[in-house]
Structures are given as C-alpha cells and as structure tokens.
Design an enzyme around this catalytic site. Structure first.
Site, PDB file in Angstrom:
ATOM      1  N   GLY A  69       4.701   7.754 -12.632  1.00 49.94           N
ATOM      2  CA  GLY A  69       3.823   8.725 -11.960  1.00 49.94           C
ATOM      3  C   GLY A  69       2.748   7.994 -11.188  1.00 49.94           C
ATOM      4  N   PHE A  76       0.851  -1.203   0.000  1.00 48.34           N
ATOM      5  CA  PHE A  76       0.000   0.000   0.000  1.00 48.34           C
ATOM      6  C   PHE A  76       0.882   1.247   0.000  1.00 48.34           C
ATOM      7  CE2 PHE A  76      -3.576   2.643   1.890  1.00 48.34           C
ATOM      8  CZ  PHE A  76      -4.373   2.540   0.755  1.00 48.34           C
ATOM      9  N   GLU A 131      -1.274  -3.857 -17.208  1.00 47.23           N
ATOM     10  CA  GLU A 131      -1.029  -2.782 -18.181  1.00 47.23           C
ATOM     11  C   GLU A 131       0.091  -1.852 -17.736  1.00 47.23           C
ATOM     12  OE1 GLU A 131      -2.713  -1.910 -21.391  1.00 47.23           O
ATOM     13  OE2 GLU A 131      -0.775  -0.907 -21.260  1.00 47.23           O
ATOM     14  N   VAL A 177       4.503  -1.638 -18.444  1.00 49.99           N
ATOM     15  CA  VAL A 177       5.260  -0.937 -19.491  1.00 49.99           C
ATOM     16  C   VAL A 177       4.572   0.411 -19.722  1.00 49.99           C
ATOM     17  CG1 VAL A 177       6.100  -1.009 -21.874  1.00 49.99           C
ATOM     18  CG2 VAL A 177       5.860  -3.147 -20.595  1.00 49.99           C
ATOM     19  N   LYS A 186      11.264  -4.291 -19.610  1.00 51.38           N
ATOM     20  CA  LYS A 186      10.092  -3.882 -20.386  1.00 51.38           C
ATOM     21  C   LYS A 186      10.146  -4.512 -21.785  1.00 51.38           C
ATOM     22  CE  LYS A 186       9.521   0.282 -17.634  1.00 51.38           C
ATOM     23  NZ  LYS A 186      10.044   1.633 -17.402  1.00 51.38           N
ATOM     24  N   GLY A 214      11.192  11.784  -8.689  1.00 54.20           N
ATOM     25  CA  GLY A 214      10.554  10.488  -8.425  1.00 54.20           C
ATOM     26  C   GLY A 214      10.473   9.589  -9.652  1.00 54.20           C
TER      27      GLY A 214
END
Ligand code: HSE
Length: 350
Positions: A326, A10, A154, A157, A229, A211
């Site tokens: 993100g 979490f 999903e 990548v 990836k 980040g």
C-alpha cells in the site's frame, strides 16, 4: 536543522512519503522535532530537478499528478535540471537519500549502487527496496556504519507493519528461535478469494487490479517475494547471512480450488507460509504452501493482510499482523525510518 531529502525514484511510494510529510508537517515538527525539505528528485522516467535551498513539494506532487516531467518545474536561477541518480546522490547537498527506484530484486540493482554511493559520501539512506537488504545486507550495513551513515529499510518486510523494528527493538533480550509468516499479500488474497469460488486467474487479476501484485506477478505466485523477505528476516533479525538460493521455495501455481475446498472440509486452510528456523548449524528457511488448522492464527489472516509470528524464549509467541503493501503504508515505513534517523542525529548532537 531540517533534513535535506533527495528522492531517487519518484513513483507512488516516494510520492506517498512526500504527501505524508506535507500533511503531517506541523505534527512531525511539534512531536518529533522532525523538519524536512526536499532538495532533489531524480527519476529515470520523470527527469530530475535540484535546488540546494529546497524545492516546492506541492509543485512536485502536482506535476506528477498531472503526469508532467520534472523539466516543467518552475524554479529559480538556482534550479538545476538533468542530474542523474548517482550525480544527485554525490553532488547535491542532500543528507538523506530516499531510495525508491524500480530495482531488480535478484541483483539488487540499481539500489545497491545507490546505497554504496550514498554511504561513501557519508550520506544516509532510507529505502523500501528489498534487493539491497536481501542481496548485500552485510556489506552495506558495514559500509553505512564505517561512514557514520544511517540505513533504514523497515518497509522491505510487511511495508509499514513493524516486522523488523518489533524484534530488533521491542523484543530485544529474547532469543528468537523461529519466525513464521504470511509475508506475501497477493497470494494470501488469491487463496482467500479462491476459497470463495474465484478461479486462479480471476483471483490473480483482482490482486493486480488492487495493486497488491509485483510488476511481474511471477515473483508473488512462485513465492520469490516471500523468499526475499525470509532472507531479509534471517539477515537482519536472526543475524545469520542467507542467500535467496539457500531458501527452498514453492509457490501457489499448483494450488487448485478443489485442493482448497478439500482442505476446508478437513478443517484446514492452505496458506503460503515462510518459516525461518535457527538450527545448531545456522538458520534454515523455507517458503511453501502449508495446510494450517482453521483455528491457527496465521490461517485466519484475511485477504492481502500479512502476519508474522516470532517465537521468543522469554516473551513467548508474539504475533504481529497488518498491511504488507500500500502506498500510504509503505510511505509510513519511510517516515518511521526518518523519525529514527532524526532521533539518532539529535542524540549524537547532545
Ligand atoms: N507484491 C507484494 C505482496 C507487495 O503481494 O505482498 C509487497 O512486497
């Protein structure tokens, strides 16, 4: 019937999804027929909490914002504390496991074991962890299918940019002969900033501050993240099993400002490119810095943005560009998996 979610892990991404589910509750119900309740959260650092009738999402988010452990959740007589990840997967009434743990991408653990336990219990999984899809795709997808479970990934990548569903659904019927991509935001950001005059070290620390970088940025700068990836794209889109060790990989640690400036003077840009090519004997993949013409669409992708080019026999070259990381974007990747799960579940019931 609401989907009963259990969050395994979490951190920011899981919280990002939960916030989206709260913010868009009405829209998702009206437009997608998607209703969710969180029945359990298990996090190795924060502790765990379970209520078969559902937990209060706002309270969960508030506790994590205040950096308080889940033990401090104010529940009811039904509330159970202290189940570990595997107990949460096996013993709760969750039907969808949101697997967002810190996972070692090399071994895929603990995410691989979490996926296995879920599928064996006939439960579905959505995850943003690259490890299980790079290391155990064939085994896990077979297991999910045999147990009637849904497996969504999903976000592995290009986060919320649909690098997997675009070729798997919208481009169906094409033969995709080659996939070329800027698949790592950290290195693209660093190269862009170094072209503007930042040193390698300055560019890396800025990428970390924003980040973009992995917890251990070695994975970004050595090209390992892009390599995983590439393996996922081969496994999932090219339908050709590949291991990370099959992919030749060179990162950007040897790229200097002088090399970047020299390339620009010759009308080129150095970018870390992943290339997956179908050959007569299977699929070959490589990750390495390449000099691209400044006019090349992949060279014009700015900063931490990612891009991927699918060479299709019917549709021609299709370029997709967008965020590769993100919290909101990766949270969205889990949401789109959840929407597809709901569509499948509804279709089966009809
Ligand atoms: N560190 C990764 C990147 C994040 O820079 O692209 C998403 O995998």
């Amino acid at each position: 019937m609401a989907v009963k979610l259990a969050f395994i892990g979490f951190g920011g991404v899981g919280q990002g999804l939960l916030q989206i589910l709260q913010d868009k509750k009405e829209k998702l119900k009206q437009e997608e027929g998607l209703e969710t309740i969180v029945v359990a959260v298990a996090d190795v650092m924060k502790g765990s909490v379970y209520d078969p009738e559902g937990l209060d999402a706002d309270q969960l988010l508030q506790l994590t914002r205040e950096k308080k452990p889940l033990d401090e959740y104010k529940g009811t007589a039904r509330t159970v504390f202290g189940l570990d990840s595997l107990e949460t997967i096996k013993e709760t009434n969750a039907d969808m496991i949101v697997e967002v743990t810190f996972t070692d991408v090399k071994t895929g653990q603990p995410a691989v074991d979490h996926c296995k336990a879920a599928f064996q219990a006939g439960k579905s999984v959505i995850t943003t962890n690259k490890g299980p899809v790079a290391v155990s795709y064939q085994e896990l997808s077979k297991m999910a299918e045999e147990n009637g479970a849904f497996w969504g990934f999903e976000g592995t990548v290009m986060s919320g940019t649909p690098a997997l569903r675009l070729p798997l659904e919208t481009l169906r019927g094409n033969s995709i002969e080659q996939i070329t991509g800027i698949l790592n935001g950290t290195t693209n950001y660093m190269l862009t900033e170094m072209e503007k005059g930042l040193s390698y070290e300055e560019a890396l620390s800025q990428a970390q501050a924003h980040g973009y970088a992995e917890a251990d940025p070695t994975s970004d700068v050595e090209g390992y993240d892009a390599r995983y990836k590439a393996v996922i794209l081969s496994n999932v889109v090219m339908n050709s099993p590949l291991q990370a060790s099959d992919v030749a990989c060179t990162g950007i640690t040897q790229i200097t400002q002088d090399m970047l400036t020299d390339a620009i003077e010759r009308g080129k840009r150095i970018r870390l490119v992943a290339k997956i090519t179908r050959t007569e004997t299977g699929v070959e993949a490589v990750v390495k810095p390449e000099e691209l013409d400044v006019s090349n669409q992949l060279a014009t992708v700015p900063g931490a943005t990612n891009a991927i080019l699918f060479d299709c026999d019917l549709a021609g070259p299709i370029l997709l560009t967008g965020a590769g990381a993100g919290l909101k974007e990766t949270g969205f990747s889990l949401l789109i998996d959840l929407i597809h799960f709901e569509r499948q579940r509804t279709a089966v019931r009809q």
